[in-house]
Design an enzyme around this catalytic site. Structure first.
Site, PDB file in Angstrom:
ATOM      1  N   ASN A  16      40.399   0.463  10.222  1.00  0.00           N
ATOM      2  CA  ASN A  16      41.805   0.688  10.567  1.00  0.00           C
ATOM      3  C   ASN A  16      41.953   0.586  12.094  1.00  0.00           C
ATOM      4  O   ASN A  16      41.487   1.449  12.829  1.00  0.00           O
ATOM      5  CB  ASN A  16      42.175   2.080  10.036  1.00  0.00           C
ATOM      6  CG  ASN A  16      43.551   2.541  10.455  1.00  0.00           C
ATOM      7  OD1 ASN A  16      44.123   2.049  11.434  1.00  0.00           O
ATOM      8  ND2 ASN A  16      44.090   3.495   9.724  1.00  0.00           N
ATOM      9  N   ASP A  75      37.151  11.537   8.482  1.00  0.00           N
ATOM     10  CA  ASP A  75      37.782  11.621   7.171  1.00  0.00           C
ATOM     11  C   ASP A  75      38.747  12.790   7.241  1.00  0.00           C
ATOM     12  O   ASP A  75      38.404  13.840   7.795  1.00  0.00           O
ATOM     13  CB  ASP A  75      36.743  11.841   6.067  1.00  0.00           C
ATOM     14  CG  ASP A  75      37.300  11.438   4.708  1.00  0.00           C
ATOM     15  OD1 ASP A  75      37.925  10.369   4.614  1.00  0.00           O
ATOM     16  OD2 ASP A  75      37.144  12.204   3.745  1.00  0.00           O
ATOM     17  N   SER A  76      39.948  12.595   6.741  1.00  0.00           N
ATOM     18  CA  SER A  76      40.945  13.649   6.919  1.00  0.00           C
ATOM     19  C   SER A  76      41.852  13.734   5.712  1.00  0.00           C
ATOM     20  O   SER A  76      41.865  12.843   4.861  1.00  0.00           O
ATOM     21  CB  SER A  76      41.777  13.375   8.184  1.00  0.00           C
ATOM     22  OG  SER A  76      42.400  12.108   8.097  1.00  0.00           O
ATOM     23  N   GLY A 156      51.819   9.531   6.859  1.00  0.00           N
ATOM     24  CA  GLY A 156      51.284  10.327   5.752  1.00  0.00           C
ATOM     25  C   GLY A 156      52.198  11.492   5.378  1.00  0.00           C
ATOM     26  O   GLY A 156      53.405  11.310   5.151  1.00  0.00           O
ATOM     27  N   TYR A 157      51.616  12.688   5.338  1.00  0.00           N
ATOM     28  CA  TYR A 157      52.333  13.885   4.878  1.00  0.00           C
ATOM     29  C   TYR A 157      53.073  14.602   6.014  1.00  0.00           C
ATOM     30  O   TYR A 157      53.551  15.723   5.813  1.00  0.00           O
ATOM     31  CB  TYR A 157      51.327  14.852   4.242  1.00  0.00           C
ATOM     32  CG  TYR A 157      50.644  14.291   3.003  1.00  0.00           C
ATOM     33  CD1 TYR A 157      51.169  14.506   1.740  1.00  0.00           C
ATOM     34  CD2 TYR A 157      49.478  13.530   3.114  1.00  0.00           C
ATOM     35  CE1 TYR A 157      50.547  13.990   0.603  1.00  0.00           C
ATOM     36  CE2 TYR A 157      48.848  13.012   1.981  1.00  0.00           C
ATOM     37  CZ  TYR A 157      49.383  13.243   0.740  1.00  0.00           C
ATOM     38  OH  TYR A 157      48.781  12.732  -0.385  1.00  0.00           O
ATOM     39  N   ASP A 158      53.192  13.989   7.190  1.00  0.00           N
ATOM     40  CA  ASP A 158      53.833  14.652   8.331  1.00  0.00           C
ATOM     41  C   ASP A 158      55.235  15.211   8.036  1.00  0.00           C
ATOM     42  O   ASP A 158      55.573  16.289   8.527  1.00  0.00           O
ATOM     43  CB  ASP A 158      53.909  13.702   9.530  1.00  0.00           C
ATOM     44  CG  ASP A 158      52.588  13.613  10.290  1.00  0.00           C
ATOM     45  OD1 ASP A 158      51.718  14.478  10.065  1.00  0.00           O
ATOM     46  OD2 ASP A 158      52.442  12.688  11.109  1.00  0.00           O
ATOM     47  N   LYS A 178      52.325  16.860  18.749  1.00  0.00           N
ATOM     48  CA  LYS A 178      51.476  16.870  17.532  1.00  0.00           C
ATOM     49  C   LYS A 178      50.018  16.657  17.914  1.00  0.00           C
ATOM     50  O   LYS A 178      49.126  17.375  17.448  1.00  0.00           O
ATOM     51  CB  LYS A 178      51.923  15.788  16.536  1.00  0.00           C
ATOM     52  CG  LYS A 178      51.017  15.759  15.312  1.00  0.00           C
ATOM     53  CD  LYS A 178      51.218  14.594  14.371  1.00  0.00           C
ATOM     54  CE  LYS A 178      50.016  14.498  13.429  1.00  0.00           C
ATOM     55  NZ  LYS A 178      50.002  13.320  12.578  1.00  0.00           N
ATOM     56  N   HIS A 183      44.786  18.809  13.692  1.00  0.00           N
ATOM     57  CA  HIS A 183      43.419  18.901  13.174  1.00  0.00           C
ATOM     58  C   HIS A 183      42.503  17.903  13.880  1.00  0.00           C
ATOM     59  O   HIS A 183      41.337  18.169  14.112  1.00  0.00           O
ATOM     60  CB  HIS A 183      43.433  18.657  11.660  1.00  0.00           C
ATOM     61  CG  HIS A 183      44.253  17.472  11.220  1.00  0.00           C
ATOM     62  ND1 HIS A 183      45.534  17.241  11.684  1.00  0.00           N
ATOM     63  CD2 HIS A 183      43.975  16.425  10.401  1.00  0.00           C
ATOM     64  CE1 HIS A 183      46.002  16.139  11.144  1.00  0.00           C
ATOM     65  NE2 HIS A 183      45.077  15.619  10.376  1.00  0.00           N
TER      66      HIS A 183
HETATM   67  P1  IMP Z   1      41.546   8.802   5.684  1.00  0.00           P
HETATM   68  O1  IMP Z   1      42.114   7.704   6.520  1.00  0.00           O
HETATM   69  O2  IMP Z   1      40.668   8.351   4.582  1.00  0.00           O
HETATM   70  O3  IMP Z   1      40.928   9.885   6.521  1.00  0.00           O
HETATM   71  O4  IMP Z   1      42.785   9.423   4.900  1.00  0.00           O
HETATM   72  C1  IMP Z   1      43.540  10.365   5.510  1.00  0.00           C
HETATM   73  C2  IMP Z   1      44.805  10.609   4.710  1.00  0.00           C
HETATM   74  O5  IMP Z   1      45.124  11.995   4.886  1.00  0.00           O
HETATM   75  C3  IMP Z   1      45.964   9.849   5.284  1.00  0.00           C
HETATM   76  O6  IMP Z   1      46.218   8.692   4.569  1.00  0.00           O
HETATM   77  C4  IMP Z   1      47.104  10.844   5.136  1.00  0.00           C
HETATM   78  O7  IMP Z   1      47.569  10.803   3.849  1.00  0.00           O
HETATM   79  C5  IMP Z   1      46.457  12.185   5.273  1.00  0.00           C
HETATM   80  N1  IMP Z   1      46.505  12.636   6.675  1.00  0.00           N
HETATM   81  C6  IMP Z   1      45.447  12.784   7.518  1.00  0.00           C
HETATM   82  N2  IMP Z   1      45.857  13.188   8.727  1.00  0.00           N
HETATM   83  C7  IMP Z   1      47.201  13.286   8.664  1.00  0.00           C
HETATM   84  C8  IMP Z   1      48.188  13.647   9.618  1.00  0.00           C
HETATM   85  O8  IMP Z   1      47.939  13.935  10.813  1.00  0.00           O
HETATM   86  N3  IMP Z   1      49.458  13.624   9.174  1.00  0.00           N
HETATM   87  C9  IMP Z   1      49.783  13.297   7.909  1.00  0.00           C
HETATM   88  N4  IMP Z   1      48.915  12.945   6.988  1.00  0.00           N
HETATM   89  C10 IMP Z   1      47.611  12.947   7.355  1.00  0.00           C
END
Ligand code: IMP
Length: 198
Positions: A16, A75-76, A156-158, A178, A183
């Site tokens: 990404n 990973d988040s 995302g879920y912001d 933010k 996190h």
């Molecule tokens: P990753 O890219 O596999 O780590 O997926 C992380 C997913 O978690 C993202 O697609 C979002 O859905 C959610 N996410 C992680 N960090 C955030 C944030 O800062 N704001 C909103 N959604 C988040």
């Protein structure tokens, strides 16, 4: 004993480009070159672990072994304790193949009903070396969910997340604000303190 990063090149184990730029910005004071997994044509491993740190370690280690260089992965996701921790490591997958987060947020709202809206975001970061050594940290920001969502910034879920002590959602907030409390900021502060001598 934690290991310190030395050298001038750190592989960002992500395909990404937005994430790669953000990480390069955050660690630019300590590292000169940030080739991405995509630029190095590294394979993208499947996220088969059951924890954020497990998935970050799997991605970082795969990139470090394949490139012969230290590699960083993240990973988040969002955790809602009243939903048994969901969507958790499935946060991205709840948006489906169209990556439509209005679908994911509606699912959270429907499953939660009038349950406890407490929630938190997690960001795991893992720094791996080709010899298999790994340093991992996990950052968090706690808050609550609000419905309907508000704001059109962020991702995302912001729109449905309000951090403790605030009234605005992450999607209504100035991005710098933010980024100072998220996190991800928490995780990077921990990693810099541990491995980059900050
Ligand atoms: P990753 O890219 O596999 O780590 O997926 C992380 C997913 O978690 C993202 O697609 C979002 O859905 C959610 N996410 C992680 N960090 C955030 C944030 O800062 N704001 C909103 N959604 C988040």
């Amino acid at each position: 004993m934690s290991r310190h990063f030395t050298g001038d090149t750190l592989v960002i184990a992500s395909h990404n480009e937005g994430k790669v730029r953000e990480i390069a910005d955050l660690l630019g004071a300590y590292v000169a070159h940030f080739p991405s997994a995509a630029q190095l044509h590294l394979p993208e491993p499947e996220e088969t672990e059951t924890t954020f740190i497990g998935n970050a370690e799997l991605k970082a280690l795969a990139a470090a072994k394949a490139s012969g260089l230290p590699a960083l992965a993240d990973d988040s996701g969002l955790i809602v304790p009243a939903l048994g921790g969901a969507p958790g490591i499935y946060s991205a997958r709840w948006a489906g193949s169209d990556k439509d987060f209005s679908v994911a947020m509606r699912r959270v709202e429907t499953e939660l009903g009038d349950g406890d809206p407490a929630a938190y975001f997690v960001c795991a970061l893992s720094l791996a070396w080709p010899d298999g050594h790994i340093e991992s940290v996990e950052g968090r920001v706690h808050g609550r969910l609000v419905f309907p969502g508000r704001g059109d910034r962020g991702f995302g879920y912001d729109p449905i997340f309000v951090a403790n002590g605030r009234d605005t959602t992450f999607a209504e907030m100035d991005p710098d604000e933010k980024h100072s409390m998220s996190h991800r900021a928490d995780a990077f502060a921990q990693l810099v303190a541990r491995c980059f001598g900050g």
